[in-house]
Design an enzyme around this catalytic site. Structure first.
Site, PDB file in Angstrom:
ATOM      1  CG  ASN A  35      -7.821  -7.649  -0.430  1.00  0.00           C
ATOM      2  OD1 ASN A  35      -8.671  -8.326  -0.991  1.00  0.00           O
ATOM      3  ND2 ASN A  35      -7.310  -6.577  -1.012  1.00  0.00           N
ATOM      4  CB  THR A  94      -9.612  -7.389  -4.238  1.00  0.00           C
ATOM      5  OG1 THR A  94      -9.202  -6.156  -3.651  1.00  0.00           O
ATOM      6  CG2 THR A  94      -8.408  -8.130  -4.787  1.00  0.00           C
ATOM      7  CD  GLU A 108      -7.335   0.523  -2.710  1.00  0.00           C
ATOM      8  OE1 GLU A 108      -6.369  -0.225  -2.943  1.00  0.00           O
ATOM      9  OE2 GLU A 108      -7.950   1.132  -3.602  1.00  0.00           O
ATOM     10  NE  ARG A 109      -6.406  -3.383   4.592  1.00  0.00           N
ATOM     11  CZ  ARG A 109      -6.150  -4.667   4.841  1.00  0.00           C
ATOM     12  NH1 ARG A 109      -6.363  -5.166   6.051  1.00  0.00           N
ATOM     13  NH2 ARG A 109      -5.731  -5.461   3.874  1.00  0.00           N
ATOM     14  CB  CYS A 166      -3.804  -5.078  -5.590  1.00  0.00           C
ATOM     15  SG  CYS A 166      -4.366  -3.639  -6.532  1.00  0.00           S
ATOM     16  N   GLY A 167      -6.488  -6.625  -7.268  1.00  0.00           N
ATOM     17  CA  GLY A 167      -6.965  -7.095  -8.567  1.00  0.00           C
ATOM     18  C   GLY A 167      -6.517  -6.231  -9.734  1.00  0.00           C
ATOM     19  CG  ASN A 168      -8.135  -2.378 -10.506  1.00  0.00           C
ATOM     20  OD1 ASN A 168      -8.775  -2.969 -11.371  1.00  0.00           O
ATOM     21  ND2 ASN A 168      -8.703  -1.545  -9.647  1.00  0.00           N
ATOM     22  CB  CYS A 193     -10.832  -1.306  -5.064  1.00  0.00           C
ATOM     23  SG  CYS A 193     -10.210  -2.652  -4.020  1.00  0.00           S
ATOM     24  CG  ASN A 206      -1.959  -1.071   1.203  1.00  0.00           C
ATOM     25  OD1 ASN A 206      -2.614  -1.284   0.189  1.00  0.00           O
ATOM     26  ND2 ASN A 206      -2.119  -1.764   2.316  1.00  0.00           N
TER      27      ASN A 206
END
Length: 284
Positions: free
Chosen positions: A153, A216, A204-205, A76-78, A214, A67
Site C-alpha cells: 500500500n 506498513t 492514515e488513508r 496492514c502491518g499492525n 501504522c 479501512n
C-alpha cells in the site's frame, strides 16, 4: 444479524477481528457497509480497521482488511500481527511461521512464544518499492521533500526536526490528496532522535485522521530513512509511535554500481494485544 468479534490492537492501532475461518458471517457485498457501521467510535464499536479471518486456497489463511470507511486496503502491518496472534491463540493455525494470503501478496508473520504465550510477532513484510526519493513538492507556498515507498500500500514520508510542531491533520490531508498520488496515500512525519532511532506520526488513508501507529507506514519510513541517508541499513531501526515502539530490520542484498542500496525484505517486530470480545447486532 449478530456477529461475534474480538477487539485487538497493535501499538495502539485498534482492530475489530471477525473470524470467518469456518464460515462466512458477512456476505462480501455487505462488508463495506458492515465495516463502516461498526467502526464508528460513537455509534459502533470503533476501530482503525476491520480484519476478516478466512481460509485460503493457496496458504495457511487469508487476511481480508477493510479501512473504517468501508474501503478495502491492501495490507496492514499492525493488523497482521493481531491476525497472526489470533490464529495461533485460537488454535486455527498452530505454526510459528504462518503463510498468509493478502491482496498485496504473500506475507509471513512469525510467532514468538514464552511458556506457550504469544509475546510478540515478527512479520516479513516483503520487498519495498521506492517510487521516488526527496521529491520537492510545493504545499501552501512552502517546499517540502517527499519520499514515496510502497509496501503493498502507498506511503509518503516527510522528515522534520520536530514533528510535535507539525499540523498532522492539515498537512496530512493535503499530501494524502495531492495530485502526485491519484489513488491517495498514507502520510508519515518522521523525526530522527538518535542513531537508528526515530519518532513518527501518521495520517492514515481510509481513517482520514491521525492514528497511533501504522505498521506498513513504519516499514516504509524505515526504508525512507535509509535511502535518504538518515540511518545505517545494517542495524535494526527503532520507531517510537504514539501507540508504542516497533523494531524494523532490513535485508540488504548489495549496493549496485551506483552505490544505491537494494532492500530485499523488510521485517517488523512488535506486540499484539487482545482487548475484549463480544457480539454485535447490525442491520444491513
Amino acid at each position: 444479524m449478530k456477529i461475534p468479534f474480538t477487539k485487538m490492537h497493535g501499538t495502539g492501532n485498534d482492530f475489530i477481528v471477525i473470524d470467518e475461518f469456518q464460515k462466512i458471517l458477512v456476505p462480501e457485498r455487505d462488508k463495506p457497509k458492515f465495516v463502516a457501521k461498526i467502526s464508528q467510535r460513537h455509534f459502533g464499536i470503533g476501530s482503525d480497521g476491520v480484519i476478516f479471518i478466512q481460509k485460503s486456497d493457496k496458504y495457511d489463511a487469508k487476511f481480508s482488511f477493510y479501512n473504517p470507511d468501508g474501503t478495502r486496503a491492501e495490507m496492514c502491518g499492525n493488523g497482521m500481527r493481531c491476525f497472526a496472534k489470533y490464529l495461533y491463540k485460537k488454535g486455527l493455525i498452530r505454526k510459528e511461521k504462518i503463510q498468509v494470503e493478502t491482496t498485496a501478496g504473500l506475507v509471513v508473520p512469525e510467532i514468538f512464544l514464552e511458556e506457550g504465550r504469544v509475546t510478540k510477532v515478527r512479520v516479513d513484510m516483503g520487498m519495498p518499492r521506492v517510487e521516488f526519493i526527496a521529491k520537492e513538492v510545493e504545499i501552501d507556498g512552502y517546499s517540502y521533500k517527499i519520499t514515496s515507498v510502497n509496501m503493498g500500500n502507498p506511503h509518503a514520508i516527510l522528515f522534520f526536526d520536530n514533528i510535535d510542531e507539525v499540523d498532522v491533520l492539515g498537512m496530512g490531508k493535503k499530501v494524502r490528496h495531492h495530485k502526485l498520488f491519484p489513488r491517495g496515500t498514507n502520510v508519515h512525519f518522521v523525526q530522527k532522535t538518535g542513531e537508528n532511532e526515530f519518532k513518527i506520526r501518521t495520517y492514515e488513508r481510509g481513517v482520514e485522521g491521525e492514528t497511533l501507529a501504522c505498521g506498513t507506514g513504519i516499514c516504509a519510513s524505515a526504508v525512507a530513512t535509509v535511502v535518504n541517508n538518515y540511518a545505517n541499513e545494517k542495524k535494526p531501526l527503532t520507531f517510537h509511535a504514539k501507540g508504542g515502539d516497533l523494531i524494523i530490520e532490513l535485508e540488504i542484498v548489495n549496493k549496485n554500481i551506483n552505490k544505491n542500496i537494494k532492500i530485499e525484505r523488510v521485517f517488523m517486530t512488535g506486540p499484539a494485544e487482545e482487548v475484549f470480545t463480544g457480539e454485535v447486532s447490525v442491520e444491513l
